[in-house]
Design an enzyme around this catalytic site. Structure first.
Site, short mmCIF file in Angstrom:
data_model
loop_
_atom_site.label_atom_id
_atom_site.label_comp_id
_atom_site.label_asym_id
_atom_site.label_seq_id
_atom_site.Cartn_x
_atom_site.Cartn_y
_atom_site.Cartn_z
N CYS A 261 0.82 -1.22 0.00
CA CYS A 261 0.00 0.00 0.00
C CYS A 261 0.85 1.27 0.00
O CYS A 261 0.64 2.17 -0.82
CB CYS A 261 -0.98 -0.02 1.17
SG CYS A 261 -0.23 0.15 2.81
N HIS A 309 -2.56 1.34 6.83
CA HIS A 309 -2.93 1.23 5.42
C HIS A 309 -3.12 2.62 4.84
O HIS A 309 -3.59 3.55 5.52
CB HIS A 309 -4.22 0.42 5.25
CG HIS A 309 -4.49 0.05 3.82
ND1 HIS A 309 -3.82 -0.96 3.18
CD2 HIS A 309 -5.36 0.57 2.90
CE1 HIS A 309 -4.25 -1.06 1.93
NE2 HIS A 309 -5.18 -0.14 1.74
N HIS A 321 -5.85 1.91 -4.26
CA HIS A 321 -4.95 1.38 -3.23
C HIS A 321 -4.55 -0.05 -3.58
O HIS A 321 -5.15 -0.70 -4.44
CB HIS A 321 -5.59 1.45 -1.85
CG HIS A 321 -6.70 0.45 -1.62
ND1 HIS A 321 -6.87 -0.23 -0.44
CD2 HIS A 321 -7.71 0.02 -2.43
CE1 HIS A 321 -7.92 -1.02 -0.52
NE2 HIS A 321 -8.45 -0.89 -1.72
#
Length: 346
Positions: A261, A309, A321
């Site tokens: 990520c 994240h 993402h």
């Protein structure tokens, strides 16, 4: 035969006695199983939703470990560069020092060979007293330069010792970071292995429920909309992220063909000429914090209380993402995970 010497006849077990014996046998077996650590205990059957929930939790825990791995790797790489630079500098200075030592040794040897003659005797023996006096003044000046050279060499020795000490300290730091790196690597692999084991219980249809699929887009179906991007850097980052759609998630990867990520957001902004740090924990401080109500395309959006994240906001409540190993880089609603904050980079 007297009654006292007769053998007792075995009695047949009645139905109630048989049931009692069977119950005792089962209880005994259960006790043995319990004492044996529950080896015979069957794993509880989970519904597809429960499996997905456990997998999501494992992925999130793996991502925490991944970000720690990324941070340790960044520091280890920095320490390695510092060690290399210190060792190179120490080597260069040592070569220079050896050259200076050789020059000083030659001067010292020359002085030793001529130093046994008293200066007054040299004056008497000289065919030209004026020439001798000129040479004597020159020698005195050379002596002053030699003394300065000796002082310089001593200073170089101290500095080289300091460089080597710094290199040793940095090597110790590097070893500690590498140990931390390996520890987090093991944690990531363990979490991902457990997630794969759970997912293997499910059919492909059960692994991704229909409602979750509606917010996703593949490289072939999604087209970049850059009209809402506030500036050229945000446009460049978003354009890169669209180009990465469909790329696999690989923990620790920063591209060009796979990402985790924070690796995706770092690569997207690198393409825009902006240098971002490696981890989510650092990226959230790469610019001013932005309330969720004021998000603009190009902002970084962060999730979970652990800030583990990150995605790139593209407008309309959506982001691009790199989710986890079960899904490629994709478009998704920012509400699909617990929102933790946002940062404006461009």
């Amino acid at each position: 035969m007297p009654a006292a010497h007769r053998k007792p006849r075995p009695r047949s077990l009645s139905g109630g006695t048989v049931r009692t014996a069977a119950a005792l046998a089962l209880a005994s077996a259960a006790t043995v199983t319990a004492l044996d650590g529950g080896a015979a205990h069957a794993e509880p059957e989970l519904s597809p939703a429960q499996v997905r929930a456990k997998v999501d939790k494992l992925y999130q825990e793996a991502e925490v470990a991944t970000q720690k791995y990324n941070g340790a790797k960044e520091k280890a790489d920095g320490a390695q560069k510092k060690v290399d630079a210190l060792q190179d500098e120490a080597s260069r200075r040592t070569e220079s020092l050896n050259s200076q030592r050789q020059k000083l040794g030659s001067v010292a040897a020359s002085q030793y060979r001529t130093g046994g003659v008293d200066p007054s005797v040299q004056l008497l023996l000289s065919s030209s007293p004026d020439t001798y006096l000129d040479k004597a003044a020159l020698t005195e000046r050379a002596g002053a330069r030699q003394a300065a050279a000796v002082t310089h060499v001593r200073g170089e020795l101290r500095e080289i010792d300091q460089l080597r000490g710094d290199a040793d300290d940095t090597l110790s730091e590097l070893r500690a970071k590498k140990a931390e790196l390996q520890d987090n690597k093991k944690k990531v692999k363990r979490k991902l292995s457990e997630a794969r084991r759970l997912l293997d219980r499910l059919t492909p249809e059960e692994r991704t429920p229909a409602p979750a699929q509606s917010g996703h887009a593949s490289r072939s179906t999604e087209r970049a909309d850059l009209s809402q991007a506030p500036n050229a850097r945000a446009k460049a980052a978003i354009s890169f992220a669209y180009g990465a759609l469909g790329s696999p998630y690989v923990w620790g990867a920063t591209g060009p063909s796979a990402f985790d990520c924070s690796g995706l957001t770092q690569a997207a902004y690198k393409a825009a000429g902006v240098s971002l740090p490696r981890t989510t924990y650092s990226q959230i401080d790469a610019g001013p914090r932005i309330p969720k109500s004021q998000l603009q395309p190009g902002d970084l959006v962060f999730f979970y209380s652990s800030i583990s994240h990150v995605g790139l906001y593209i407008g309309g409540g959506k982001m691009i993402h790199a989710p986890n190993p079960s899904a490629p880089v994709r478009v998704a609603p920012i509400d699909e995970m617990p929102f933790a904050g946002a940062t404006r980079v461009a």
